[in-house]
Motif scaffolding. Structure first.
Motif, PDB file in Angstrom:
ATOM      1  N   UNK A 280       0.825  -1.216   0.000  1.00 51.75           N
ATOM      2  CA  UNK A 280       0.000   0.000   0.000  1.00 51.75           C
ATOM      3  C   UNK A 280       0.857   1.263   0.000  1.00 51.75           C
ATOM      4  N   UNK A 281       2.038   1.182  -0.600  1.00 54.00           N
ATOM      5  CA  UNK A 281       2.975   2.299  -0.605  1.00 54.00           C
ATOM      6  C   UNK A 281       2.440   3.500  -1.397  1.00 54.00           C
ATOM      7  N   UNK A 282       3.001   4.669  -1.131  1.00 56.25           N
ATOM      8  CA  UNK A 282       2.659   5.883  -1.902  1.00 56.25           C
ATOM      9  C   UNK A 282       3.057   5.682  -3.357  1.00 56.25           C
ATOM     10  N   UNK A 283       4.256   5.173  -3.576  1.00 52.26           N
ATOM     11  CA  UNK A 283       4.741   4.761  -4.888  1.00 52.26           C
ATOM     12  C   UNK A 283       6.037   3.996  -4.685  1.00 52.26           C
ATOM     13  N   UNK A 284       6.426   3.245  -5.705  1.00 48.87           N
ATOM     14  CA  UNK A 284       7.642   2.449  -5.632  1.00 48.87           C
ATOM     15  C   UNK A 284       8.428   2.618  -6.922  1.00 48.87           C
ATOM     16  N   UNK A 285       9.754   2.404  -6.816  1.00 52.92           N
ATOM     17  CA  UNK A 285      10.539   2.359  -8.035  1.00 52.92           C
ATOM     18  C   UNK A 285      10.163   1.153  -8.879  1.00 52.92           C
ATOM     19  N   UNK A 286       9.780   0.071  -8.187  1.00 44.86           N
ATOM     20  CA  UNK A 286       9.373  -1.150  -8.892  1.00 44.86           C
ATOM     21  C   UNK A 286       8.498  -2.007  -7.998  1.00 44.86           C
ATOM     22  N   UNK A 287       9.001  -2.425  -6.850  1.00 52.93           N
ATOM     23  CA  UNK A 287       8.263  -3.337  -5.981  1.00 52.93           C
ATOM     24  C   UNK A 287       8.909  -4.700  -5.994  1.00 52.93           C
ATOM     25  N   UNK A 288      10.174  -4.743  -5.569  1.00 53.64           N
ATOM     26  CA  UNK A 288      10.955  -5.974  -5.615  1.00 53.64           C
ATOM     27  C   UNK A 288      10.299  -7.095  -4.816  1.00 53.64           C
ATOM     28  N   UNK A 289       9.702  -6.762  -3.673  1.00 48.27           N
ATOM     29  CA  UNK A 289       9.101  -7.813  -2.845  1.00 48.27           C
ATOM     30  C   UNK A 289       7.904  -8.472  -3.525  1.00 48.27           C
ATOM     31  N   UNK A 290       7.295  -7.787  -4.486  1.00 50.81           N
ATOM     32  CA  UNK A 290       6.207  -8.398  -5.260  1.00 50.81           C
ATOM     33  C   UNK A 290       6.727  -9.611  -6.027  1.00 50.81           C
ATOM     34  N   UNK A 291       7.871  -9.434  -6.687  1.00 50.86           N
ATOM     35  CA  UNK A 291       8.441 -10.522  -7.483  1.00 50.86           C
ATOM     36  C   UNK A 291       8.962 -11.632  -6.574  1.00 50.86           C
ATOM     37  N   UNK A 292       9.506 -11.271  -5.421  1.00 50.38           N
ATOM     38  CA  UNK A 292       9.948 -12.285  -4.462  1.00 50.38           C
ATOM     39  C   UNK A 292       8.766 -13.151  -4.018  1.00 50.38           C
ATOM     40  N   UNK A 293       7.644 -12.506  -3.739  1.00 49.54           N
ATOM     41  CA  UNK A 293       6.446 -13.258  -3.348  1.00 49.54           C
ATOM     42  C   UNK A 293       5.965 -14.141  -4.498  1.00 49.54           C
ATOM     43  N   UNK A 294       5.950 -13.590  -5.701  1.00 52.80           N
ATOM     44  CA  UNK A 294       5.522 -14.352  -6.879  1.00 52.80           C
ATOM     45  C   UNK A 294       6.365 -15.602  -7.071  1.00 52.80           C
ATOM     46  N   UNK A 295       7.680 -15.474  -6.838  1.00 54.12           N
ATOM     47  CA  UNK A 295       8.585 -16.621  -7.009  1.00 54.12           C
ATOM     48  C   UNK A 295       8.246 -17.746  -6.050  1.00 54.12           C
ATOM     49  N   UNK A 296       7.567 -17.408  -4.950  1.00 53.13           N
ATOM     50  CA  UNK A 296       7.201 -18.409  -3.952  1.00 53.13           C
ATOM     51  C   UNK A 296       5.713 -18.771  -4.026  1.00 53.13           C
ATOM     52  N   UNK A 297       5.100 -18.435  -5.165  1.00 51.09           N
ATOM     53  CA  UNK A 297       3.719 -18.848  -5.405  1.00 51.09           C
ATOM     54  C   UNK A 297       2.677 -17.997  -4.723  1.00 51.09           C
ATOM     55  N   UNK A 298       3.029 -16.741  -4.384  1.00 55.13           N
ATOM     56  CA  UNK A 298       2.094 -15.848  -3.696  1.00 55.13           C
ATOM     57  C   UNK A 298       1.828 -14.617  -4.546  1.00 55.13           C
ATOM     58  N   UNK A 299       0.598 -14.410  -4.981  1.00 49.77           N
ATOM     59  CA  UNK A 299       0.270 -13.198  -5.734  1.00 49.77           C
ATOM     60  C   UNK A 299       0.297 -11.971  -4.816  1.00 49.77           C
TER      61      UNK A 299
END
Length: 376
Positions: A280-299
């Protein structure tokens, strides 16, 4: 093309990263993790690498971090002067990487060598999260003028939104280099049905611009809709006590866990067990933790803000809400719980995308580009 300039090699070169925080700074986050990965990639190619950062309590003036020389002096307003003095005492560098976090290092005007500007995000409204008016307004104005001042300097970022913003601010040349992740993707998805209790996770510095309070409000909204939900908040930062007070005020003590900073293995466990990563950030450069979660099967379930709307593909690798508000995110997640087949499809697409974003695929091109800039 074997004859492309990007594949040309010469002897070892010297690179300098200028960044407010170094990897050992207690406030280091995703920006420092990514920056260190680029620097260690260059080290593996035989180059000499140094990192100049702000001083912090208990820090050494110089330190060797497994071959990476870190020098520290000054604060966010004076460290560029300290860096200038330090650089003048060193052997010449082939490339200085001037990393912007709202305030730059001005290296193109004192570095006496080639410079590139590295930026994760244009802060813009993030200034309002840390400073009251008029300081926030001055910061935003200063940032915009800084970009114009740097308009002839080569910029590098990961986000197409940031690239376009820089160009609107007058910057001539901006290249995009995607972020990678150290998280190895699962070989195959585990069994994780979207059933109650609904498990949410936040992985973030506890800083004002990350709006972790919104994630807690999402939990409150869901429980108000009779959803048995709970949330794990992974990370540390200045907002921790405020967030704990909010949890107590909302009566959510039994449903919120603050882990503090944890080892990578434990962080990955929390990401793997959760149904959704909430961002729920104001904005991100990318959102690295999103991809980390995705790699572990979590949307991921995220706000529709710059960076997060690129790292998450709506209705493919996760969910993007209609509005940047807790009630909107709670509504989006509640609706998703009624469509468990879509959830499993999101998990599959998220995992497939994350497999292509490991550092082993990203880092070679990034190092090629840094070497090319060092030769220009």
């Amino acid at each position: 093309n074997a004859h492309s300039p990007l594949h040309f090699r010469r002897g070892p070169m010297r690179f300098l990263m200028l960044n407010w925080r170094d990897p050992n700074n207690p406030l280091a986050g995703g920006a420092e993790r990514v920056s260190e990965k680029y620097m260690r990639g260059l080290m593996e190619r035989g180059h000499e690498v140094a990192w100049f950062a702000n001083a912090f309590d208990g820090a050494l003036a110089e330190e060797d971090l497994d071959g990476l020389l870190v020098a520290r002096s000054g604060d966010k307003f004076t460290s560029w002067l300290a860096a200038r003095r330090w650089v003048r005492r060193q052997k010449p560098f082939d490339l200085i990487i001037d990393q912007h976090h709202g305030i730059p290092w001005y290296a193109p005007w004192w570095g006496r060598t080639r410079c590139v500007a590295y930026i994760h995000e244009v802060l813009g409204p993030i200034w309002n999260s840390f400073y009251m008016w008029p300081v926030s307004a001055i910061g935003r104005c200063q940032e915009r003028w800084t970009h114009w001042f740097y308009r002839r300097t080569q910029f590098w970022t990961a986000s197409s939104f940031t690239r376009d913003q820089l160009k609107r601010h007058g910057v001539n040349n901006v290249d995009t280099i995607p972020y990678g992740t150290d998280t190895y993707a699962l070989d195959q998805l585990d069994d994780k049905p979207l059933t109650e209790p609904l498990r949410l996770v936040v992985v973030s510095r506890l800083a004002p611009n990350k709006r972790i309070d919104h994630s807690i409000q999402v939990l409150h909204e869901l429980r108000g809709q009779n959803v048995d939900a709970r949330i794990v908040i992974v990370g540390s930062g200045t907002e921790k006590e405020k967030l704990k007070a909010l949890v107590q005020r909302l009566g959510l003590m039994d449903f919120v866990e603050f882990t503090g900073a944890v080892a990578e293995k434990e962080k990955n466990r929390h990401l793997c067990e959760a149904h959704y990563l909430v961002h729920t950030s104001v904005r991100e450069g990318w959102g690295l933790n999103v991809i980390e979660a995705n790699a572990l099967g979590t949307p991921a379930a995220v706000y529709p803000v710059p960076g997060l709307d690129e790292s998450t593909l709506h209705d493919r690798t996760g969910l993007i809400t209609e509005a940047a508000a807790p009630h909107s995110l709670a509504k989006t997640i509640h609706h998703a719980m009624k469509n468990p087949e879509d959830y499993q499809r999101h998990r599959r697409e998220a995992l497939d995308r994350a497999k292509s974003m490991h550092w082993e695929h990203i880092l070679p091109h990034a190092c090629d580009q840094l070497e090319a800039w060092a030769r220009e």
